[in-house]
Each structure stands twice: as C-alpha cells, then as structure tokens.
Design an enzyme around this catalytic site. Structure first.
Site, PDB file in Angstrom:
ATOM      1  CD  GLU A 113      -0.279 -12.930  49.395  1.00 46.18           C
ATOM      2  OE1 GLU A 113       0.697 -12.198  49.670  1.00 46.18           O
ATOM      3  OE2 GLU A 113      -0.922 -13.536  50.252  1.00 46.18           O
ATOM      4  CD  GLU A 133      -0.345 -14.874  54.098  1.00 42.94           C
ATOM      5  OE1 GLU A 133       0.621 -14.236  54.582  1.00 42.94           O
ATOM      6  OE2 GLU A 133      -0.845 -14.609  52.989  1.00 42.94           O
TER       7      GLU A 133
END
Ligand code: COA
Length: 258
Positions: A113, A133
């Site tokens: 990210e 995640e």
C-alpha cells in the site's frame, strides 16, 4: 528532520526517504506512520524535485506492525490506525514531486500500500509482492482496496487480497504493478538514473502534470480542482482590487468580464 526509523535526507534535488526498521522488516508502526506526515510536508516545501523511497535491509516493508495490534480495541483500529494511516499515505501520494519507490525487498500488505503511493516502482529481482492481510483475519488497510485498485486494477487486487497470490518481481512487471525490475542491490542506482531524468524536466510543469494525473486517477481531485482554480483567480486583477477595496473600506470595482 527525521524520525529514527524514517529517515529523510534532501540533497541535490533528491529527497531520500528510507524506512529504517530492518530488524522487523520495516514493519510500519504508529510512530512511523505519524512521522510520515511532517516529513512529507518538509519534502513539499523543499527544493527537492524528486523523491526516492526505499527500505533498509532485506525488505521494503512487510506491512503494518502486526505485533502492535494484539492489545488494541476496535476503536484503536478504526479511529486511529486506519485514519492516521490514510492521512500519512495520502500525504505521500499527493506530494507535488514525483515519487520513485525502490522495492529493495518484499512489499507485503501495508508495504505494498505504501509502494502504491509512489508514481513509479522499481523492484529488485528477488522481491515478492502481495496482500496477505486476510490470512491474518484483517482487511487490506491503508487504501489496500481503494488506491491499490485504482493503481493496479481490481482483478490484481482480487488475486492478491482474496486468493492470496504472491507475485514475483517479474510477474509484477508483466502485470503492471511495478515499472522496472533490476538485479538485487541495483534498485537505488536505477532510481538515481530515473531521478536525473526527472530533474532535467520543468519542475513546475511536472508538479502540475502530477496533480492532473492524480485527479484523473481519483486522487485528491477536490484539492487539485481548487488549487488550479485558486491559482488562476489569484493571478487576476480582481483579487488585487478586492483586497484594496477591503483595506480602503469601499465597494470593489471589479474588471468587466471579457
Ligand atoms: N509486523 C511486525 N513484525 C514483523 C512483520 C510485521 N508485518 N513482518 C515481519 N516482522 C518481524 C518478525 O516478527 C521478525 O521479528 P523477530 O526477529 O523479533 O521474531 C522479523 O520481522 C523478521 O521476520 P521473519 O518472519 O523472521 O522473516 P522471514 O524471512 O522468515 O519471513 C516474511 C519474512 C515477510 C514472509 C514474514 O516476516 C511475514 O510473513 N511477515 C508478515 C507479512 C504480513 O502478513 N504483512 C501484512 C501486515 S499489513
């Protein structure tokens, strides 16, 4: 100004921002995230024409600091971790200078990210890229389903975030997640070459072009529109007249519309 684990050096037109938490594979904790905003402001106001972002040691970043999460409440996550992370990553993505991310090692979860905030990604050949995640029971945060979708495309994010695919640097190049692959250890030199090219170009033109591309990409659209319109109107004689009229406590006599 530097946080101990987020180092900024501005030299010769290049701002070098380095994650320095090598023993934890540059996992990003709350203090590092908080430090990013003022560092971006410092870069923004500096003479730097280009930014090189990288990590120290064998990882770019293995993501958010998993170890910190265990004691947190839902409010800690939602209100602070997510919001502060967005503020920091937005500041990076919206810098006026072009940002080159050098993926010197794995970019996973929050690390990817972070890399997504850059304008160009150079990966060393051994790097792995993914969004693990959901394997931890958490969502890809810090815009991992939003900016990542805008920049890499929804299908690639599905493959990483839903199906757990981890891409090699070469695959990431083919898929458009990274822009260049170089041999291990060659990332910074490659970035310097690109940075030299950026510095030969008009800084103001590059700044405005980046703003327009960001707006087209759904990044910071409101500010971009307002900045451009604000600059345009501020250059008109009407602002000078409006300010003078205010000072002299009279009605302004604006110029006629052409
Ligand atoms: N948060 C906190 N600490 C992390 C971390 C993270 N995201 N990723 C790695 N670390 C720490 C490890 O706990 C270890 O610390 P220790 O030496 O005190 O035990 C150190 O960094 C080295 O990691 P290690 O797992 O021993 O290295 P490895 O080469 O065997 O494995 C990875 C590398 C990247 C595959 C593995 O560390 C990993 O899966 N990390 C988590 C990635 C992730 O799920 N990120 C998403 C979070 S948003």
């Amino acid at each position: 100004m530097s946080d101990a684990r987020l180092d900024l050096v501005i030299d010769g037109g290049i701002a070098r921002l380095t994650l320095r938490r090598a023993d934890k594979l540059n996992a990003l904790d709350a203090e590092m995230v908080d430090a990013l905003v003022p560092l971006c402001r410092q870069i923004e106001r500096s003479q730097a024409q280009v930014v090189i972002l990288t990590g120290e040691g064998r990882a770019f970043s293995a993501g958010g600091d998993i170890a910190a999460w265990s004691g947190w409440s839902a409010e800690d996550f939602g209100r602070h971790w997510v919001r502060d992370g967005h503020a920091a990553f937005d500041a990076l993505a919206r810098l006026s200078q072009p940002v080159i991310a050098v993926l010197n090692g794995h970019a996973l979860g929050g690390g990817l990210e972070l890399a997504a905030c850059a304008d160009l990604r150079i990966a060393e050949a051994h790097v792995r890229i993914g969004q693990p995640e959901a394997g931890l029971g958490i969502i890809p945060g810090w815009s991992g389903t939003q900016r990542a979708v805008r920049r890499f495309g929804a299908q690639l994010v599905r493959r990483m975030a839903l199906f757990g695919e981890v891409f090699t640097a070469e695959q990431a190049l083919t898929l458009g997640i990274v822009d260049q692959v170089v041999a291990a250890g060659g990332g910074l030199a490659a970035a310097e070459t690109v940075a030299e090219r950026v510095m030969e170009r008009g800084a103001r033109a590059s700044e405005l072009t980046k703003m327009l591309i960001n707006a087209a990409d759904g990044e910071d659209r409101e500010r971009v529109l307002e900045s451009l319109a604000g600059a345009l109107v501020a250059g008109s004689p009407d602002l000078a007249e409006g300010l003078a009229a205010f000072r002299e406590k009279r009605k302004p006599r604006f110029s006629e519309k052409d």
